[in-house]
Write a protein that holds these residues in place. Structure first.
Motif, PDB file in Angstrom:
ATOM      1  N   GLU A 151     110.184  73.707  -6.573  1.00 18.97           N
ATOM      2  CA  GLU A 151     111.032  74.590  -5.782  1.00 18.97           C
ATOM      3  C   GLU A 151     110.213  75.311  -4.710  1.00 18.97           C
ATOM      4  O   GLU A 151     110.645  75.423  -3.562  1.00 18.97           O
ATOM      5  CB  GLU A 151     111.700  75.606  -6.710  1.00 18.97           C
ATOM      6  CG  GLU A 151     112.772  76.403  -6.002  1.00 18.97           C
ATOM      7  CD  GLU A 151     113.171  77.646  -6.741  1.00 18.97           C
ATOM      8  OE1 GLU A 151     113.020  77.691  -7.973  1.00 18.97           O
ATOM      9  OE2 GLU A 151     113.630  78.585  -6.084  1.00 18.97           O
ATOM     10  N   THR A 152     109.031  75.804  -5.106  1.00 24.83           N
ATOM     11  CA  THR A 152     108.209  76.532  -4.143  1.00 24.83           C
ATOM     12  C   THR A 152     107.768  75.624  -3.005  1.00 24.83           C
ATOM     13  O   THR A 152     107.759  76.023  -1.842  1.00 24.83           O
ATOM     14  CB  THR A 152     106.985  77.130  -4.855  1.00 24.83           C
ATOM     15  OG1 THR A 152     107.431  77.830  -6.010  1.00 24.83           O
ATOM     16  CG2 THR A 152     106.241  78.094  -3.963  1.00 24.83           C
ATOM     17  N   TYR A 153     107.433  74.386  -3.336  1.00 26.09           N
ATOM     18  CA  TYR A 153     107.072  73.428  -2.282  1.00 26.09           C
ATOM     19  C   TYR A 153     108.263  73.183  -1.373  1.00 26.09           C
ATOM     20  O   TYR A 153     108.133  73.187  -0.140  1.00 26.09           O
ATOM     21  CB  TYR A 153     106.586  72.114  -2.901  1.00 26.09           C
ATOM     22  CG  TYR A 153     106.597  70.987  -1.912  1.00 26.09           C
ATOM     23  CD1 TYR A 153     105.772  71.020  -0.799  1.00 26.09           C
ATOM     24  CD2 TYR A 153     107.467  69.908  -2.055  1.00 26.09           C
ATOM     25  CE1 TYR A 153     105.803  70.019   0.146  1.00 26.09           C
ATOM     26  CE2 TYR A 153     107.509  68.898  -1.124  1.00 26.09           C
ATOM     27  CZ  TYR A 153     106.681  68.959  -0.023  1.00 26.09           C
ATOM     28  OH  TYR A 153     106.734  67.977   0.907  1.00 26.09           O
ATOM     29  N   ASP A 154     109.424  72.996  -1.982  1.00 30.10           N
ATOM     30  CA  ASP A 154     110.630  72.692  -1.217  1.00 30.10           C
ATOM     31  C   ASP A 154     110.961  73.825  -0.249  1.00 30.10           C
ATOM     32  O   ASP A 154     111.271  73.604   0.923  1.00 30.10           O
ATOM     33  CB  ASP A 154     111.783  72.468  -2.205  1.00 30.10           C
ATOM     34  CG  ASP A 154     113.020  71.930  -1.538  1.00 30.10           C
ATOM     35  OD1 ASP A 154     112.976  71.683  -0.329  1.00 30.10           O
ATOM     36  OD2 ASP A 154     114.041  71.762  -2.228  1.00 30.10           O
ATOM     37  N   MET A 155     110.889  75.059  -0.766  1.00 26.68           N
ATOM     38  CA  MET A 155     111.368  76.189   0.015  1.00 26.68           C
ATOM     39  C   MET A 155     110.326  76.738   0.988  1.00 26.68           C
ATOM     40  O   MET A 155     110.673  77.342   1.989  1.00 26.68           O
ATOM     41  CB  MET A 155     111.814  77.306  -0.937  1.00 26.68           C
ATOM     42  CG  MET A 155     113.029  76.945  -1.750  1.00 26.68           C
ATOM     43  SD  MET A 155     114.446  76.762  -0.682  1.00 26.68           S
ATOM     44  CE  MET A 155     115.288  75.419  -1.450  1.00 26.68           C
ATOM     45  N   PHE A 156     109.026  76.584   0.670  1.00 26.87           N
ATOM     46  CA  PHE A 156     107.996  77.197   1.515  1.00 26.87           C
ATOM     47  C   PHE A 156     106.993  76.198   2.086  1.00 26.87           C
ATOM     48  O   PHE A 156     106.214  76.538   2.956  1.00 26.87           O
ATOM     49  CB  PHE A 156     107.231  78.261   0.721  1.00 26.87           C
ATOM     50  CG  PHE A 156     108.058  79.463   0.394  1.00 26.87           C
ATOM     51  CD1 PHE A 156     108.176  80.497   1.303  1.00 26.87           C
ATOM     52  CD2 PHE A 156     108.725  79.553  -0.801  1.00 26.87           C
ATOM     53  CE1 PHE A 156     108.950  81.598   1.018  1.00 26.87           C
ATOM     54  CE2 PHE A 156     109.505  80.653  -1.095  1.00 26.87           C
ATOM     55  CZ  PHE A 156     109.615  81.676  -0.188  1.00 26.87           C
ATOM     56  N   GLY A 157     106.985  74.984   1.548  1.00 23.14           N
ATOM     57  CA  GLY A 157     106.027  74.009   2.036  1.00 23.14           C
ATOM     58  C   GLY A 157     104.613  74.251   1.573  1.00 23.14           C
ATOM     59  O   GLY A 157     103.661  73.893   2.264  1.00 23.14           O
ATOM     60  N   ILE A 158     104.458  74.879   0.418  1.00 28.32           N
ATOM     61  CA  ILE A 158     103.115  75.068  -0.146  1.00 28.32           C
ATOM     62  C   ILE A 158     102.855  73.907  -1.105  1.00 28.32           C
ATOM     63  O   ILE A 158     103.633  73.682  -2.035  1.00 28.32           O
ATOM     64  CB  ILE A 158     103.024  76.413  -0.889  1.00 28.32           C
ATOM     65  CG1 ILE A 158     103.238  77.570   0.091  1.00 28.32           C
ATOM     66  CG2 ILE A 158     101.676  76.554  -1.594  1.00 28.32           C
ATOM     67  CD1 ILE A 158     103.421  78.907  -0.570  1.00 28.32           C
ATOM     68  N   TRP A 159     101.788  73.185  -0.856  1.00 22.20           N
ATOM     69  CA  TRP A 159     101.516  71.984  -1.656  1.00 22.20           C
ATOM     70  C   TRP A 159     100.708  72.344  -2.907  1.00 22.20           C
ATOM     71  O   TRP A 159      99.717  73.055  -2.821  1.00 22.20           O
ATOM     72  CB  TRP A 159     100.768  70.947  -0.828  1.00 22.20           C
ATOM     73  CG  TRP A 159     100.634  69.648  -1.547  1.00 22.20           C
ATOM     74  CD1 TRP A 159      99.566  69.208  -2.244  1.00 22.20           C
ATOM     75  CD2 TRP A 159     101.635  68.625  -1.645  1.00 22.20           C
ATOM     76  NE1 TRP A 159      99.824  67.978  -2.783  1.00 22.20           N
ATOM     77  CE2 TRP A 159     101.092  67.595  -2.435  1.00 22.20           C
ATOM     78  CE3 TRP A 159     102.937  68.471  -1.160  1.00 22.20           C
ATOM     79  CZ2 TRP A 159     101.795  66.435  -2.746  1.00 22.20           C
ATOM     80  CZ3 TRP A 159     103.631  67.314  -1.464  1.00 22.20           C
ATOM     81  CH2 TRP A 159     103.069  66.302  -2.240  1.00 22.20           C
ATOM     82  N   PHE A 160     101.164  71.845  -4.047  1.00 22.87           N
ATOM     83  CA  PHE A 160     100.433  72.048  -5.303  1.00 22.87           C
ATOM     84  C   PHE A 160      99.751  70.734  -5.652  1.00 22.87           C
ATOM     85  O   PHE A 160     100.410  69.723  -5.862  1.00 22.87           O
ATOM     86  CB  PHE A 160     101.397  72.457  -6.420  1.00 22.87           C
ATOM     87  CG  PHE A 160     101.991  73.823  -6.225  1.00 22.87           C
ATOM     88  CD1 PHE A 160     101.391  74.937  -6.780  1.00 22.87           C
ATOM     89  CD2 PHE A 160     103.147  73.995  -5.484  1.00 22.87           C
ATOM     90  CE1 PHE A 160     101.927  76.199  -6.597  1.00 22.87           C
ATOM     91  CE2 PHE A 160     103.690  75.251  -5.286  1.00 22.87           C
ATOM     92  CZ  PHE A 160     103.071  76.359  -5.850  1.00 22.87           C
ATOM     93  N   LYS A 161      98.415  70.760  -5.711  1.00 23.40           N
ATOM     94  CA  LYS A 161      97.718  69.507  -6.014  1.00 23.40           C
ATOM     95  C   LYS A 161      97.586  69.333  -7.523  1.00 23.40           C
ATOM     96  O   LYS A 161      97.619  70.299  -8.280  1.00 23.40           O
ATOM     97  CB  LYS A 161      96.353  69.444  -5.331  1.00 23.40           C
ATOM     98  CG  LYS A 161      95.418  70.553  -5.666  1.00 23.40           C
ATOM     99  CD  LYS A 161      94.143  70.419  -4.841  1.00 23.40           C
ATOM    100  CE  LYS A 161      93.289  71.652  -5.077  1.00 23.40           C
ATOM    101  NZ  LYS A 161      92.219  71.826  -4.143  1.00 23.40           N
TER     102      LYS A 161
END
Lengths: 180, 373
Positions: free
Chosen positions: A112-122
């Motif tokens: 969700e955080t990636y979807d909404m803010f574009g922060i990539w989790f490796k």
């Protein structure tokens, strides 16, 4: 308010990596450096029994000096009932170490955080080894809706995307049906 | 390709599937009828509620919270109102009568939600009869809510600083009547299902979740209590007037679908017990804080952030609100139990049959208005 011992043991272990220890409305907030975030969270779970991850999210602060985003982790201990919020500043394009290896419940929240803010989790590992993907928006979406610079009514891309789905003849969308 | 790969088939379930309680899409990877893996796909009901919140004043957002989990709207209002009160630092200034009314409507709504849950969960598994019984009692609760709020589904009744209107004498009469008859009616559902052999075969030892797993997957509410965890925010992190009320936390150690069913059944009776005490204890007085009587008067919380949460029928519903001192929130994150539960479905149903997936979805009480936000 959180037990001082917990803050003390955190400060002991991660002296230089803790940026700020604060409080707001009775919630304890600890801001750490991004490169030590995974270590801090794994320490909190393994040594200080914060076994319950409530949510992961981010905040967008485009006007702030320095790094633009904050990733926020809210944790709780089901034994001691303590709660703590861990924050780390992230710049556009920086990657965050995934915590799906610590709490499985992070899968949905990281997507969700990636979807909404574009922060990539490796190193994100979903069910069956699935990688990080958009949680809500379509896979071919452009942009991240909860960023402050994303317009409320959608941008040109979203208009075109919706147009494509509509059958021929219904494509013209009158303006009054859109969000103001 | 080895022979085991050939046997693995992908099957698409949903988003328009009657037993997914809305618009959940699951990609099932199956071997025969056995689940090897599930990939959940949510977001078909995404309305951008968190984005809307950033563009609305605090009061304007209250009716939007109704649309989260539309089956327990009162609890959503309650959770939102108490989160904003926490941000404002006025939690203990809310009038006592308002606190009691909030608990009354929240517990009535809990019963209503569990009745809808029981009706649909039983229907999914194949028992049609409980549906008619459950809807009969839910109707009584909806009539009561209509009496005080004017609406039957989306109430906008619990407001920041109190409740919208005082309860009427007619409501009190209806409530007293309901509290009296509900345990008898509850017995009827119990007779229909609890010792039913088909029901037990379909739910016992299905999707067994250990306590560690339940915590690791972030389960909350009845789904967590079914896994041998005595956990209820009303007791563990008491809020409102719950410390003054007597009730038990039902929890079962089996961790299967049947245990989660028993927890929710038991909870209805506990809610009824809370209601009985509320009728006795409710004091007279104002129902709204003076500062918040005018909805047009903007609320400007000081810069800061708060995470407020309530025990709602589905689990833990929380609002993480960041304020920058303006009349609109800077960021609002909604911690929705359904979202967490939807992502726990793959782990819970691995190794079971396709028909068990339906039982698992039902036992987590996933509703997509809340999951997709």
């Amino acid at each position: 308010m959180l037990d001082e011992k917990i803050i003390a043991s955190l400060q002991n272990r991660f002296k230089e990596n803790i940026v700020e220890v604060g409080e707001s409305c009775g919630d304890s907030i600890v801001t750490v450096e991004l490169n030590s975030l995974h270590d801090v969270l794994s320490f909190l779970k393994k040594e200080l029994s914060f076994d319950y991850l409530l949510f992961i999210t981010a905040t967008d602060n485009p006007k702030r000096e320095g790094k633009r985003f904050d990733v926020v982790y809210q944790l709780r201990s089901t034994e001691t009932l303590d709660e703590i919020r861990i924050k780390a500043a992230v710049e556009e394009g920086e990657e965050v170490e995934s915590v799906t290896d610590i709490w499985v419940s992070a899968i949905g929240d990281e997507c969700e955080t990636y979807d909404m803010f574009g922060i990539w989790f490796k190193n994100h590992k979903g069910p069956g080894g699935e990688g990080l993907r958009r949680a809500f928006m379509p896979d071919d979406w452009n942009g991240h809706p909860l960023r402050k610079d994303y317009p409320l009514k959608g941008d040109d891309f979203s208009d075109q995307w919706v147009e494509k789905l509509l059958p021929e003849g219904q494509r013209h969308q009158p303006d009054h049906t859109r969000m103001p | 390709m080895s022979s085991s790969d050939i046997r693995t088939v992908e099957l698409n379930m949903g988003p328009q599937h009657p037993s997914t309680h809305g618009v959940l899409r699951l990609i099932l990877r199956i071997n025969g009828e056995k689940i090897e893996n599930i990939f959940p796909r949510v977001g078909y009901l995404h309305r951008g509620i968190e984005k809307l919140a950033e563009n609305m004043t605090y009061q304007q957002f209250t009716p939007v919270t109704d649309r989260l989990d539309y089956v327990y709207s009162m609890n959503n209002n309650f959770a939102y109102a108490s989160s904003v009160e926490k941000l404002l630092g006025v939690t203990d200034q809310v009038p006592e009568r308002a606190q009691y009314i909030r608990v009354i409507v929240a517990e009535l709504d809990r019963i209503a939600n569990h009745l809808v849950w029981l009706a649909t969960h039983a229907l999914d598994i194949g028992a049609m009869t409980p549906y008619f019984y459950c809807m009969r009692e839910r109707e009584l609760i909806l009539d009561m809510f209509e009496e005080i709020s004017g609406a039957r589904l989306l109430y906008n009744y619990v407001r920041i600083g109190g409740v919208a209107k005082d309860i009427t004498p007619r409501f009190t009469d209806m409530l007293k009547e309901f509290v009296k008859i509900f345990p008898k009616r509850w017995k009827e559902y119990d007779t229909l299902l609890t010792k039913n052999r088909i029901w037990m075969k379909r739910t016992k030892d299905v999707a067994v979740i250990s306590t560690e797993d339940a915590i690791n997957w972030g389960l909350s509410g009845p789904s967590l209590r079914g896994s041998n965890m005595e956990w209820d925010l009303r007791k563990k992190k008491p809020y409102s007037v719950y410390p003054e009320l007597e009730f038990d936390i039902p929890y079962y150690s089996e961790g299967d679908v049947y245990a989660r069913y028993l927890v929710r059944m038991e909870e209805m009776l506990q809610s009824n017990r809370i209601l009985e005490q509320c009728i006795e204890k409710i004091p007279d007085g104002p129902t709204m804080m003076d500062d918040f009587k005018k909805v047009s008067k903007p609320i400007k919380p000081p810069a800061g952030e708060a995470y407020g949460y309530n025990e709602v029928p589905g689990g833990e519903l929380g609002f993480y609100i960041v304020s920058e001192g303006k009349n609109k929130p800077h960021r609002m994150k909604i911690r929705a139990p359904s979202f967490v539960h939807a992502y726990a479905i793959p782990f819970a149903s691995k190794g079971y049959l396709i028909s068990d997936v339906v039982a698992v979805i039902g036992s987590f009480d996933v509703v997509f208005g809340e999951c997709d936000r």
